[in-house]
Design an enzyme around this catalytic site. Sequence first.
Site, mmCIF file in Angstrom:
data_model
loop_
_atom_site.group_PDB
_atom_site.id
_atom_site.type_symbol
_atom_site.label_atom_id
_atom_site.label_comp_id
_atom_site.label_asym_id
_atom_site.label_seq_id
_atom_site.Cartn_x
_atom_site.Cartn_y
_atom_site.Cartn_z
ATOM 1 N N CYS A 28 0.824 -1.401 -0.163
ATOM 2 C CA CYS A 28 0.061 -0.081 0.136
ATOM 3 C C CYS A 28 1.031 1.242 -0.010
ATOM 4 O O CYS A 28 1.850 1.358 -0.859
ATOM 5 C CB CYS A 28 -0.976 0.004 1.138
ATOM 6 S SG CYS A 28 -2.505 1.097 0.897
ATOM 7 N N HIS A 41 -3.912 -4.417 -0.600
ATOM 8 C CA HIS A 41 -3.533 -5.194 0.689
ATOM 9 C C HIS A 41 -3.623 -6.844 0.941
ATOM 10 O O HIS A 41 -4.679 -7.241 0.983
ATOM 11 C CB HIS A 41 -4.606 -4.392 2.146
ATOM 12 C CG HIS A 41 -4.481 -3.285 2.271
ATOM 13 N ND1 HIS A 41 -3.249 -3.071 3.476
ATOM 14 C CD2 HIS A 41 -4.914 -2.031 1.927
ATOM 15 C CE1 HIS A 41 -3.337 -1.615 3.602
ATOM 16 N NE2 HIS A 41 -4.367 -1.331 2.662
ATOM 17 N N GLU A 95 -2.753 -8.900 2.851
ATOM 18 C CA GLU A 95 -3.595 -9.416 4.159
ATOM 19 C C GLU A 95 -4.932 -9.056 4.447
ATOM 20 O O GLU A 95 -5.409 -9.688 5.358
ATOM 21 C CB GLU A 95 -2.658 -8.549 5.321
ATOM 22 C CG GLU A 95 -3.027 -7.255 5.563
ATOM 23 C CD GLU A 95 -2.604 -6.163 4.829
ATOM 24 O OE1 GLU A 95 -2.638 -5.029 5.035
ATOM 25 O OE2 GLU A 95 -1.984 -6.429 3.861
#
EC number: 4.3.2.10
Length: 202
Positions: free
Chosen positions: A79, A182, A184
């Site tokens: 990011c 992202h 994650e």
Amino acid sequence: MIAIVDYDVGNLKNVATALGDVGLSGTITRDKKILDAADAIILPGVGAFSDAMDNLRKFELIDALNDNVKKGKILMGICLGMQLLFDKSYEDGEFSGLSYIPGEIVKFDAPGIKIPHMGWNNLVINRDSPLVKNIGTEDYVYFVHSYYAKPDNFDDVVAYAKYSVKVPAIVQKDNVIGMQFHPEKSSNVGFKLLTNFKEMIS
């Protein structure tokens, strides 16, 4: 061990948890010795470009990052961390970045689009890389950003998303990698991408 750079910008614990899900040990740190000993380094980040660079300077992390990149160690920015890999950003002014990948960070400016770009977009593969093994146009990842990368050389873009322009989603120049989205927060696709990252450093 993967060093997750702690410079007071970003969701560090989520990244560490996601690494654990693919069998990698993530250590949140700003200790140069740990960065030097790590198998790879992740530079996460959420927030403003200038603040992030100020924090990297404040914690004396830039030389440590430069040294490890020069040695050939893999560095992955996520990011805002990806945006810091470029030469400069025009977010609320003009600010210099880490200059690992030639290019600049600019704001979305197409009429009628929502800013920030927030939500799920599919990936379009631009060139081959171990990072995108088993990844295709049916695979969606989660973005939250108002600025995007304009690399000098689009061959540095491994995959992009379409949001008024071709938005670089995954970039790679030698041992430096960036993911604008992202991983994650990107469910099974993020898991696959982090698994590919694991295979690159093993």
